[in-house]
Scaffold this motif. Structure first.
Motif, PDB file in Angstrom:
ATOM      1  N   VAL A  33      96.153  43.796  50.836  1.00  0.00           N
ATOM      2  CA  VAL A  33      94.789  44.333  50.735  1.00  0.00           C
ATOM      3  C   VAL A  33      93.989  43.725  51.880  1.00  0.00           C
ATOM      4  O   VAL A  33      94.279  42.624  52.327  1.00  0.00           O
ATOM      5  N   ALA A  61      91.290  45.265  43.577  1.00  0.00           N
ATOM      6  CA  ALA A  61      91.660  46.150  44.690  1.00  0.00           C
ATOM      7  C   ALA A  61      90.863  47.452  44.639  1.00  0.00           C
ATOM      8  O   ALA A  61      90.516  48.013  45.686  1.00  0.00           O
ATOM      9  N   ARG A  62      90.571  47.950  43.445  1.00  0.00           N
ATOM     10  CA  ARG A  62      89.750  49.160  43.335  1.00  0.00           C
ATOM     11  C   ARG A  62      88.354  48.917  43.905  1.00  0.00           C
ATOM     12  O   ARG A  62      87.786  49.761  44.598  1.00  0.00           O
ATOM     13  N   GLY A  67      94.904  44.588  40.651  1.00  0.00           N
ATOM     14  CA  GLY A  67      94.623  46.007  40.837  1.00  0.00           C
ATOM     15  C   GLY A  67      93.174  46.351  40.583  1.00  0.00           C
ATOM     16  O   GLY A  67      92.594  47.225  41.250  1.00  0.00           O
ATOM     17  N   GLN A 113      99.556  47.224  41.979  1.00  0.00           N
ATOM     18  CA  GLN A 113      98.131  47.045  41.669  1.00  0.00           C
ATOM     19  C   GLN A 113      97.876  47.071  40.161  1.00  0.00           C
ATOM     20  O   GLN A 113      97.023  47.803  39.653  1.00  0.00           O
TER      21      GLN A 113
END
Length: 310
Positions: free
Chosen positions: A79, A192-193, A189, A184
């Protein structure tokens, strides 16, 4: 790494990347990097990808962690993480490296195939890590460089050779961490969104509450997990993303500092200049001139959902 194999890789990269900066290849998401001088600590923002160094050394500093990527180690970014980087290089022994921007479709297909045979990864996902260069991976990288040195082979064999390199990394000693990151799941995850939201809406006046909602967390919990993953706070991350994008606009599109500031969401030109200098160590005009003098920066790769520093 075998001496003769490494020597062959160095010779090929010297030929393929004769000038400092980034050199394009026939493969859209593969670039070559050469630096003939040491580089002191510089803020960078890599989009997801892999950096394989053949000669020289880079160090990435993220909080208290130091990630060394050199001829014996490659760097993986799952990321976008803003960190500080420094380079050991000289005209006699330039830094020579290959940058692979992550092809999420290819990686997802390989992850599925590997997990079918090995089971899902139980490793902890990581946004950034350095891993030892394994012999099988070094051989695959050499095969790619040999193909790039022969343009017809680069076009025909290149995509399959890149896929082979992805496979070596995803199935290697630390491949489980990358597979877990690409899946993710869990808190990784969720954060990460929010990072994707920042990169798609960096011009907007985003708040921690909005980002926490995107991650489906309370604001305090989000703040803790965001810092653990990126080494910085959500608002510092937003600021860094804006400033890296502004620098690219000035460098690639010849935007003025005022135009770049407006384009990335700043209402105050003076605030933009202060924060730019605080991050990069120079006022906008001086930093862009430095980049022009010291780095060849070709046009952007294929469109990406992420802002990056190159």
């Amino acid at each position: 790494m075998d001496f003769h194999l490494r020597r062959r890789m160095i010779d090929l990269l010297r030929e393929l990347a004769p000038a400092e900066g980034y050199t394009l290849t026939p493969l859209a998401d593969v670039r070559l990097l050469r630096s003939d001088r040491p580089l002191s600590r510089t803020p960078v923002l890599y989009e997801p990808g892999i950096v394989v160094v053949v000669q020289g050394r880079k160090r990435g500093l993220l909080g208290d962690e130091v990630f060394v990527y050199d001829a014996e180690h490659y760097l993986v970014v799952s990321v976008p993480v803003p960190f500080t980087m420094e380079t050991d290089a000289s005209a006699e022994e330039p830094l020579l490296a290959i940058y692979f921007r992550l092809d999420h479709g290819m990686a997802a297909d390989l992850c599925m195939r590997i997990d079918e045979r090995q089971g899902s990864s139980t490793a902890s996902p990581r946004g950034l890590y350095a891993s030892p260069m394994e012999d099988a991976l070094a051989v695959s990288v050499l095969r790619l460089l040999e193909a790039l040195a022969r343009p017809p082979e680069a076009d025909v064999l290149g995509p399959a050779l890149v896929r082979e390199i992805y496979y070596r990394i995803l199935s290697g000693a630390q491949g489980g961490s990358l597979r877990a990151a690409l899946a993710q799941q869990g808190k990784f995850g969720m954060v990460a969104r929010a990072i994707r939201m920042i990169h798609s809406r960096y011009r907007d006046a985003l708040s921690v509450d909005e980002l926490a909602d995107e991650a489906a967390m309370s604001a305090p919990t989000f703040h803790v997990h965001f810092r653990a993953m990126t080494g910085t706070s959500p608002m510092r991350y937003v600021q860094s993303t804006r400033l890296h994008q502004a620098r690219l606009l000035m460098l690639r599109e010849h935007a003025t500092a005022a135009a770049a500031a407006t384009a990335v969401g700043y209402e105050s030109a003076s605030q933009f200049s202060r924060e730019f200098k605080r991050l990069f160590g120079r006022p906008p005009v001086e930093e862009v001139e430095r980049m022009k003098r010291n780095f060849a920066l070709p046009a952007a790769m294929t469109p990406s959902p992420y802002v990056s520093s190159h």
